[in-house]
Design a protein around this motif. Sequence first.
Motif, PDB file in Angstrom:
ATOM      1  N   LYS A 349       0.833  -1.207   0.000  1.00 19.08           N
ATOM      2  CA  LYS A 349       0.000   0.000   0.000  1.00 19.08           C
ATOM      3  C   LYS A 349       0.863   1.251   0.000  1.00 19.08           C
ATOM      4  O   LYS A 349       0.586   2.231  -0.681  1.00 19.08           O
ATOM      5  N   GLN A 350       1.950   1.197   0.822  1.00 19.08           N
ATOM      6  CA  GLN A 350       2.850   2.334   0.907  1.00 19.08           C
ATOM      7  C   GLN A 350       3.452   2.642  -0.456  1.00 19.08           C
ATOM      8  O   GLN A 350       3.559   3.789  -0.869  1.00 19.08           O
ATOM      9  N   LYS A 351       3.811   1.583  -1.163  1.00 21.64           N
ATOM     10  CA  LYS A 351       4.416   1.769  -2.484  1.00 21.64           C
ATOM     11  C   LYS A 351       3.393   2.331  -3.461  1.00 21.64           C
ATOM     12  O   LYS A 351       3.727   3.154  -4.305  1.00 21.64           O
ATOM     13  N   LEU A 352       2.165   1.862  -3.326  1.00 19.72           N
ATOM     14  CA  LEU A 352       1.117   2.355  -4.220  1.00 19.72           C
ATOM     15  C   LEU A 352       0.893   3.857  -4.026  1.00 19.72           C
ATOM     16  O   LEU A 352       0.608   4.579  -4.969  1.00 19.72           O
ATOM     17  N   ARG A 353       1.039   4.296  -2.791  1.00 18.98           N
ATOM     18  CA  ARG A 353       0.794   5.702  -2.502  1.00 18.98           C
ATOM     19  C   ARG A 353       1.704   6.613  -3.302  1.00 18.98           C
ATOM     20  O   ARG A 353       1.296   7.685  -3.735  1.00 18.98           O
ATOM     21  N   VAL A 354       2.977   6.210  -3.445  1.00 15.65           N
ATOM     22  CA  VAL A 354       3.928   7.076  -4.135  1.00 15.65           C
ATOM     23  C   VAL A 354       4.098   6.713  -5.605  1.00 15.65           C
ATOM     24  O   VAL A 354       4.763   7.417  -6.342  1.00 15.65           O
ATOM     25  N   TRP A 355       3.481   5.629  -6.007  1.00 13.25           N
ATOM     26  CA  TRP A 355       3.612   5.193  -7.389  1.00 13.25           C
ATOM     27  C   TRP A 355       2.995   6.227  -8.320  1.00 13.25           C
ATOM     28  O   TRP A 355       1.957   6.790  -7.968  1.00 13.25           O
ATOM     29  N   PRO A 356       3.515   6.549  -9.490  1.00 16.25           N
ATOM     30  CA  PRO A 356       4.680   5.953 -10.114  1.00 16.25           C
ATOM     31  C   PRO A 356       5.971   6.725  -9.865  1.00 16.25           C
ATOM     32  O   PRO A 356       6.950   6.498 -10.556  1.00 16.25           O
ATOM     33  N   PHE A 357       5.948   7.690  -8.942  1.00 16.75           N
ATOM     34  CA  PHE A 357       7.172   8.464  -8.687  1.00 16.75           C
ATOM     35  C   PHE A 357       7.675   8.106  -7.307  1.00 16.75           C
ATOM     36  O   PHE A 357       7.195   8.657  -6.324  1.00 16.75           O
ATOM     37  N   PRO A 358       8.633   7.174  -7.211  1.00 17.47           N
ATOM     38  CA  PRO A 358       9.000   6.655  -5.901  1.00 17.47           C
ATOM     39  C   PRO A 358       9.724   7.663  -5.012  1.00 17.47           C
ATOM     40  O   PRO A 358       9.895   7.393  -3.831  1.00 17.47           O
ATOM     41  N   TYR A 359      10.138   8.820  -5.550  1.00 15.62           N
ATOM     42  CA  TYR A 359      10.911   9.711  -4.659  1.00 15.62           C
ATOM     43  C   TYR A 359      10.241  11.058  -4.495  1.00 15.62           C
ATOM     44  O   TYR A 359       9.614  11.567  -5.374  1.00 15.62           O
TER      45      TYR A 359
END
Lengths: 359, 445
Positions: A349-359
Amino acid sequence: MFYREAGQYKTTYKADMAVFPLVQDRIGIIAILAIAFIGVPLLASEFIILSVMVPFLVFALAAIGLNILTGYTGLISLGTGAFMGVGAYACYKLTTIFPGVNIIVWIIVSGFFSAAIGVVFGLPSLRIKGFYLAVATLAAQFFLQWCFVRIPWLYNYNASGAIEVPERTLFGIAITGARATPEVRYLVLLSIVVVLAWLASNLVHGRIGRSWMAVRDMDIAAELMGIRLLPTKLLAFAVSSFYCGVAGACMMFLWYGGGEANDAFNVNQSFNVLFMVIIGGLGSLIGSFFGAFFISTLPTILKFGVPAIGIPLTGAFAEHLTHVMVGALIIFFLIVEPHGLARLWQIAKQKLRVWPFPY
Amino acid sequence: MKAFKWTIAAAFAAGIAAAAPVPAQAQTQDTIFIPLLSYRTGPFASSGIPIADGMRDYLEMINQRDGGINGVRIVIEECETGYDTKKGVECYDSLRSRNPVVVNPYSTGITLQLIPRAAVDRIPMLSMAYGLSASADGNIFPWIFNPPATYWDGASVMVSYMAQREGGFDKLRGKTLGLIHLDAPYGKEPIPVLQAMAEKYGFTLKLYPVAAADMQNQSAIWLNIRRDRPDYLYNQGWGAMNPTAVREAIRNNFPIDKLVGVWWAGGDDDARAGGAQAAGYRSLSFHAAGTNFPVIQDILRHVADKNLSRVASRERIGENLYNRGVYNSMLMVEAIRHAQQLTGKKVVTGEDVRRGFETMNLTEARLKEIGMEGFAAPVRLNCADHNGHNNVFVARWDGQRYVRDTDWISPIRDVVRPLIEDAAKKYAEANAGWPRRTETCDQRS
């Protein structure tokens, strides 16, 4: 891109403390409930409902129960199987003595019997901890299972020691017994699980849950902060056993439909539920569902699903292979994520939140 | 980190793939589907493997030799239960939609679970000499068949045999019969009959329950047996419990010829475990062991020689439990033949096979036709009696194989039958809403 909190402003404390703070989460949970309540009964075959969904829900309920005790309060228990058994036998006795009362009422009430027994066996938890408590609850497991075999009153003096589930109805529709359709049994079970999971979520997110977690993290500190240890621990035992008891009653009445009850609630069942909680994630309700799915339904899916997609496996070989695969998967998950599947879910979920810009 | 994504993706893919309904196997016109719930794994595998092999090989032999039952090929599929009730019911649910004509649960626990469902799903269930004794009452259990004898018949034969050895029923007074049994529904089945008979004939009944977890660790129980010194021991055990009991009897100097097992305690491996001293161990049986019968010869020729059998080695064909599997399959095939005769159809359904069972009449002549002369006793069922309460004999382990030790002994029917009808009535009462029998009764053709 789609799953983020940007633009969702909280204007009240209440909104800020909600269980599902994001709109997307709320949509997700509604979608899951819609699929579970409408999609599954309409689309799934009887086999999927009876052999996959129903066991999954029963064990999810039991895993929630154990998670309250082990995951939230930090008290390890190996008596889950027996507490489930107490629920099943209580429900059986209640419905044979008072056949007029609706069976759903008795399924819920049988949880209270289990809770009472759980409190009795939880008493030593004030003095003993960790492995020692595990041994004390193991004693509960063996003692209660002994009772299920040795006290014929519990199974109404049945010659083979088996429980027989009579037909009970709700609004004229059979919900237990052979004539109850899988769909009806599934819907009844699903309703019980949803209501109880919602209750559990409110419990663990509230004052009681916080005091449980305080006890788990450091009981001396919790005591210094004014949390009374004995009532808190006993409450955890009671609530946990309540859930297990209801799960046991559901198992016998909505899933198994009677049979060899004493054998169904053996120590293996206790270990199974404990594994579900550990694999799913200690101290996580969603983890209980993941764990139940993983441990209880994955073997079934492998056994019947693999041949169904065209890989021919037969008989004993499939059984051995299932054991190997499930074992390997358990080791794999414990290595890549010792905090359980719930933690993986959180990371996703955490990754989805920032997807598609991981930084 | 990539590994996580892959695992999640894989898990989802597996879940979605499995959620797709199991495709029903194409049912071509001329086949009959017989699922075999068997167990080749788990703690009971030592008893389960020979039975599974025997059941399968007889059906395969019918396919190979005759091209099926009156030309209708049998589709055989095994489903592994591990003697576990949950897995067994899963097997049943997965096979049910493919229209099986008869189901063998091969476990008392699974049988108990499936009994209420047989009438609803309209699939007859054959629990050959196991399962619920009360299901012999066809008026209450029209869909369940448990020929040729119930555990209650077996227990009564044990008492008769004891009287035979002692020289009459009046000599039983003051004797002690021990029942060493698995502490599960299966093991507890004979208790009510033995209790009733102990009261009638004045002998004492002692119970020695063995928990499933302690099957291989019976030393505590045998201490009690040494203390109580029962005159005879009746063993209602299964799986790893039986060889352990034989070994313990030898170790504790219990006279091995007074240890008698129910038919399920009659595996070759059960007795072999005791070594040379096990010679003289006895077990009830309702069919012969060995290969000296045309039917077993046909299996050797048409199945084993063509490498179609799953037996570990050719020598295992003809073992006691293997032959029991053969007998079990023979009952199913004969019921299907009766159903074909009765309906005039070739491809019969579960409902037809139920009628086939009810009109089953295996005479000596018929047994000879199917190569089973001297292999088993005649079986005759009717609508009320789904068991037949047939004769049983005592087999003796001579150190190499089981040999017949007594004549056919008939069960004490007037003790057993009322108990069965009473238990069946109680079962129907306990299961409120138990359907009344609406199935009509066929005249024997």
